[in-house]
Scaffold this motif. Structure first.
Motif, PDB file in Angstrom:
ATOM      1  N   GLU A 223       0.848  -1.187   0.000  1.00  0.00           N
ATOM      2  CA  GLU A 223       0.000   0.000   0.000  1.00  0.00           C
ATOM      3  C   GLU A 223       0.890   1.246   0.000  1.00  0.00           C
ATOM      4  OE1 GLU A 223      -3.115   0.900  -0.586  1.00  0.00           O
ATOM      5  OE2 GLU A 223      -4.194   0.596   1.292  1.00  0.00           O
TER       6      GLU A 223
ATOM      7  N   LEU B  18       6.420  14.281  10.534  1.00  0.00           N
ATOM      8  CA  LEU B  18       5.029  14.441  10.952  1.00  0.00           C
ATOM      9  C   LEU B  18       4.853  15.690  11.805  1.00  0.00           C
ATOM     10  CD1 LEU B  18       4.360  10.721  11.822  1.00  0.00           C
ATOM     11  CD2 LEU B  18       3.247  12.012  10.006  1.00  0.00           C
TER      12      LEU B  18
ATOM     13  N   GLN C 163       1.635  13.874  19.627  1.00  0.00           N
ATOM     14  CA  GLN C 163       0.932  12.965  18.713  1.00  0.00           C
ATOM     15  C   GLN C 163      -0.155  12.215  19.459  1.00  0.00           C
ATOM     16  OE1 GLN C 163       2.172   8.912  16.785  1.00  0.00           O
ATOM     17  NE2 GLN C 163       3.279  10.502  15.681  1.00  0.00           N
TER      18      GLN C 163
ATOM     19  N   THR D 166      -3.052   7.213  15.109  1.00  0.00           N
ATOM     20  CA  THR D 166      -3.030   7.089  13.660  1.00  0.00           C
ATOM     21  C   THR D 166      -4.095   6.097  13.233  1.00  0.00           C
ATOM     22  OG1 THR D 166      -0.651   7.446  13.737  1.00  0.00           O
ATOM     23  CG2 THR D 166      -1.536   6.548  11.698  1.00  0.00           C
TER      24      THR D 166
ATOM     25  N   VAL E  67      -6.481   4.516   9.586  1.00  0.00           N
ATOM     26  CA  VAL E  67      -6.693   4.459   8.151  1.00  0.00           C
ATOM     27  C   VAL E  67      -8.071   5.028   7.846  1.00  0.00           C
ATOM     28  CG1 VAL E  67      -7.033   2.920   6.194  1.00  0.00           C
ATOM     29  CG2 VAL E  67      -5.175   2.499   7.793  1.00  0.00           C
TER      30      VAL E  67
ATOM     31  N   VAL F 294      -2.744  10.909  10.679  1.00  0.00           N
ATOM     32  CA  VAL F 294      -2.062  11.011  11.960  1.00  0.00           C
ATOM     33  C   VAL F 294      -2.616  12.232  12.678  1.00  0.00           C
ATOM     34  CG1 VAL F 294       0.159  11.137  13.128  1.00  0.00           C
ATOM     35  CG2 VAL F 294      -0.012  10.019  10.892  1.00  0.00           C
TER      36      VAL F 294
ATOM     37  N   THR G 246     -13.370   7.562  31.027  1.00  0.00           N
ATOM     38  CA  THR G 246     -14.127   6.548  30.307  1.00  0.00           C
ATOM     39  C   THR G 246     -13.751   6.512  28.834  1.00  0.00           C
ATOM     40  OG1 THR G 246     -15.930   7.036  31.818  1.00  0.00           O
ATOM     41  CG2 THR G 246     -16.449   5.673  29.908  1.00  0.00           C
TER      42      THR G 246
ATOM     43  N   ALA H  85      14.974  12.780  37.286  1.00  0.00           N
ATOM     44  CA  ALA H  85      13.781  11.934  37.456  1.00  0.00           C
ATOM     45  C   ALA H  85      12.786  12.596  38.356  1.00  0.00           C
ATOM     46  CB  ALA H  85      14.200  10.579  38.017  1.00  0.00           C
TER      47      ALA H  85
ATOM     48  N   GLU I 232      -5.867  -3.338   4.015  1.00  0.00           N
ATOM     49  CA  GLU I 232      -5.733  -3.637   5.441  1.00  0.00           C
ATOM     50  C   GLU I 232      -5.955  -2.383   6.287  1.00  0.00           C
ATOM     51  OE1 GLU I 232      -2.486  -7.164   6.261  1.00  0.00           O
ATOM     52  OE2 GLU I 232      -1.760  -5.137   5.951  1.00  0.00           O
ATOM     53  N   THR I 233      -6.544  -2.575   7.455  1.00  0.00           N
ATOM     54  CA  THR I 233      -6.435  -1.534   8.460  1.00  0.00           C
ATOM     55  C   THR I 233      -5.119  -1.741   9.188  1.00  0.00           C
ATOM     56  OG1 THR I 233      -7.438  -2.791  10.240  1.00  0.00           O
ATOM     57  CG2 THR I 233      -8.940  -1.589   8.798  1.00  0.00           C
ATOM     58  N   LEU I 234      -4.725  -0.751   9.977  1.00  0.00           N
ATOM     59  CA  LEU I 234      -3.459  -0.852  10.697  1.00  0.00           C
ATOM     60  C   LEU I 234      -3.478  -2.016  11.666  1.00  0.00           C
ATOM     61  CD1 LEU I 234      -2.961   2.941  11.356  1.00  0.00           C
ATOM     62  CD2 LEU I 234      -1.497   1.501   9.938  1.00  0.00           C
TER      63      LEU I 234
ATOM     64  N   GLN J 177      -1.995   0.502  19.813  1.00  0.00           N
ATOM     65  CA  GLN J 177      -1.105   1.340  19.001  1.00  0.00           C
ATOM     66  C   GLN J 177      -0.195   2.168  19.894  1.00  0.00           C
ATOM     67  OE1 GLN J 177      -1.865   5.177  16.481  1.00  0.00           O
ATOM     68  NE2 GLN J 177      -2.738   3.483  15.341  1.00  0.00           N
TER      69      GLN J 177
ATOM     70  N   TYR K  23       2.891   4.559  18.603  1.00  0.00           N
ATOM     71  CA  TYR K  23       3.034   5.867  17.968  1.00  0.00           C
ATOM     72  C   TYR K  23       3.537   5.688  16.547  1.00  0.00           C
ATOM     73  CZ  TYR K  23       8.091   5.782  18.636  1.00  0.00           C
ATOM     74  OH  TYR K  23       9.411   5.446  18.590  1.00  0.00           O
ATOM     75  N   THR K  24       3.608   6.791  15.839  1.00  0.00           N
ATOM     76  CA  THR K  24       3.894   6.790  14.407  1.00  0.00           C
ATOM     77  C   THR K  24       5.040   7.747  14.134  1.00  0.00           C
ATOM     78  OG1 THR K  24       1.557   6.399  14.000  1.00  0.00           O
ATOM     79  CG2 THR K  24       2.876   7.143  12.132  1.00  0.00           C
ATOM     80  N   PHE K  25       5.945   7.348  13.251  1.00  0.00           N
ATOM     81  CA  PHE K  25       7.053   8.255  12.926  1.00  0.00           C
ATOM     82  C   PHE K  25       7.475   8.050  11.472  1.00  0.00           C
ATOM     83  CE2 PHE K  25      10.393   5.025  13.070  1.00  0.00           C
ATOM     84  CZ  PHE K  25       9.788   4.037  13.837  1.00  0.00           C
TER      85      PHE K  25
ATOM     86  N   VAL L  94       4.236   2.718  11.782  1.00  0.00           N
ATOM     87  CA  VAL L  94       3.292   2.732  12.891  1.00  0.00           C
ATOM     88  C   VAL L  94       3.667   1.590  13.820  1.00  0.00           C
ATOM     89  CG1 VAL L  94       0.869   2.704  13.563  1.00  0.00           C
ATOM     90  CG2 VAL L  94       1.520   3.599  11.320  1.00  0.00           C
TER      91      VAL L  94
ATOM     92  N   GLU M 131       8.669   6.651  35.441  1.00  0.00           N
ATOM     93  CA  GLU M 131       8.108   6.974  34.132  1.00  0.00           C
ATOM     94  C   GLU M 131       8.942   8.039  33.448  1.00  0.00           C
ATOM     95  OE1 GLU M 131       3.973   7.038  33.789  1.00  0.00           O
ATOM     96  OE2 GLU M 131       3.687   5.463  35.276  1.00  0.00           O
ATOM     97  N   THR M 132      10.255   7.923  33.618  1.00  0.00           N
ATOM     98  CA  THR M 132      11.158   8.895  32.999  1.00  0.00           C
ATOM     99  C   THR M 132      11.101   8.803  31.484  1.00  0.00           C
ATOM    100  OG1 THR M 132      12.593   8.524  34.891  1.00  0.00           O
ATOM    101  CG2 THR M 132      13.513   9.766  33.045  1.00  0.00           C
TER     102      THR M 132
ATOM    103  N   ALA N 289     -18.795   2.963  34.006  1.00  0.00           N
ATOM    104  CA  ALA N 289     -17.653   3.812  34.359  1.00  0.00           C
ATOM    105  C   ALA N 289     -16.917   3.238  35.551  1.00  0.00           C
ATOM    106  CB  ALA N 289     -18.133   5.233  34.653  1.00  0.00           C
TER     107      ALA N 289
END
Lengths: 234, 234
Positions: free
Chosen positions: A11, A54, A75, A78, A80, A93, A127, A234, B52-54, B75, B77-79, B93, B126-127, B234
DNA sequence: CGAATAGTGTCTCTGAGACATTATAGG
DNA sequence: CCTATAATGTCTCAGAGACACTATTCG
């Protein structure tokens, strides 16, 4: 869905970048929408151009379509979807851009193709789900499903990251009062917060540097102005 | 970076989907790597095919390259990066796939093009930042920078979502003990947790349904088996 | 009974909500 | 002195760490 017979099954498609320019206006999450000919309003977006990354593409779209420079940018996700011609498929994206409230007024005055929309989040907490937009007078804007989904993702992301990241400060001017910071948090989370607890929490995080200056023009006790101080390490 | 002169400045490029098949093996975050001819190992990946979808593409890659079906998928991220030919650019992706530990053994036995790698996270909390991979015997695998970045993102995402989402259960079989659940959390977070507090927290969330059954084969008191019960509403 | 792990009761500490009180500007 | 908001002190409650204790299986 149409299937194509191609020499290669690979594609090779257009890439679309879609941006949400968001801020907090009058204590409510708001965004800039571009007018689309004959279709009402939509999120600013364009195709990725040759040689662009991007993020640079998102910045170009913001500068061109919404006259916004140097935003905080992130970001989202992403997917389709149909391409701008509408027949083949493309990849989109989605990006979130955050700016302080005052940087919405110039673009809105300068371009009549831009509209201000207030975000309506029909779900509580984290949610998730699509979100809507209405004008400041309360009339709903019609959004295509993809845009409503992107907007919902944006609000979900903001709610999730607000407490442990700098996104809240991207929505404020360089110097701000603790009340302004709390207003931003309340607008994004959609709930009222306890003032003393909020102050303690923010000050304990070590993100805030007092400037010693105070706000002016109020007819009551002026609040101290703070500055965001990124935590090194950190 | 090369600039092309084209009739249309619109970028029409190949889309690459890259997947991390991840699990917790022997109490350590681990993933499946595919052998690349003459280049060591890399994350499983392929070009997006027509129609195809991603997400479907990611599932196809997992089934084809890693022999893994029905994973939990998300997913990342995308670059923009170089395409498989290496000269033009493409969009990548990245997806994260999670499966229980036992679903790694069959693919590893069936294919000698697959290798098991243990994840090494060189940052705390979570650095964020790139992560590395080594073999179960401790020898480091060489990863291209993009793969190390994707892997770092995956670990960051897992650490962030573990406490308020179902990702922890995607790494466990249908029935599991509280100790197994705690092991998963400790492996992802990279810290030891307090047993009574962990039990209380998990049970209070209402995510767990006791089955009444107990594990077998242990030479000590058998633990009760629980099942994940998605929270409706919820 | 001993070993090993499952599972629980309790104390304490910390962080946040609730609420009241003090502080400071303009009018 | 009045009003409106800033800023803070204190009480209480909920969640989590620490630690010790009881429970249950196999050999």
């Amino acid at each position: 869905m149409s299937k194509h017979i191609t020499a290669s099954p690979l594609e090779r498609i257009a890439v679309r970048v879609q941006v949400i320019p968001m801020s907090i206006v009058d204590g409510v999450p708001a965004l800039l929408l571009s007018a689309v000919v004959g279709e009402g309003h939509a999120l600013p977006g364009d195709n990725l151009l040759v040689g662009e990354t991007l993020e640079i593409s998102a910045q170009r779209i913001l500068a061109t379509e919404a006259r916004i420079d140097e935003p905080y940018i992130e970001q989202l996700y992403t997917f389709v979807g149909p391409d701008s011609a509408g027949d083949a498929s493309s990849i989109t994206v989605a990006y979130l851009a955050l700016v302080p409230e005052d940087r919405f007024s110039d673009p809105l005055k300068a371009s009549d193709r831009l509209a201000l929309g207030e975000v309506i989040v029909p779900w509580g907490g984290e949610t998730g789900g699509p979100a809507g937009v209405c004008s400041p007078t309360g009339e709903p804007f019609a959004l295509v499903q993809d845009d409503a989904d992107i907007l919902g993702h944006a609000m979900l992301r903001l709610r999730g990251k607000l407490d442990y990241s700098e996104v809240g400060f991207a929505l404020l001017p360089e110097r701000f009062t603790l009340r302004q910071l709390q207003d931003v948090h309340e607008a994004i989370l959609g709930v009222r917060l306890n003032k003393p607890a909020f102050r303690r929490r923010m000050l304990d995080k070590g993100w805030l540097a007092a400037t010693g200056e105070r706000e002016t023009g109020a007819s009551f006790r002026p609040a101290e102005l703070y500055r965001y101080r990124p935590t090194k390490g950190a």
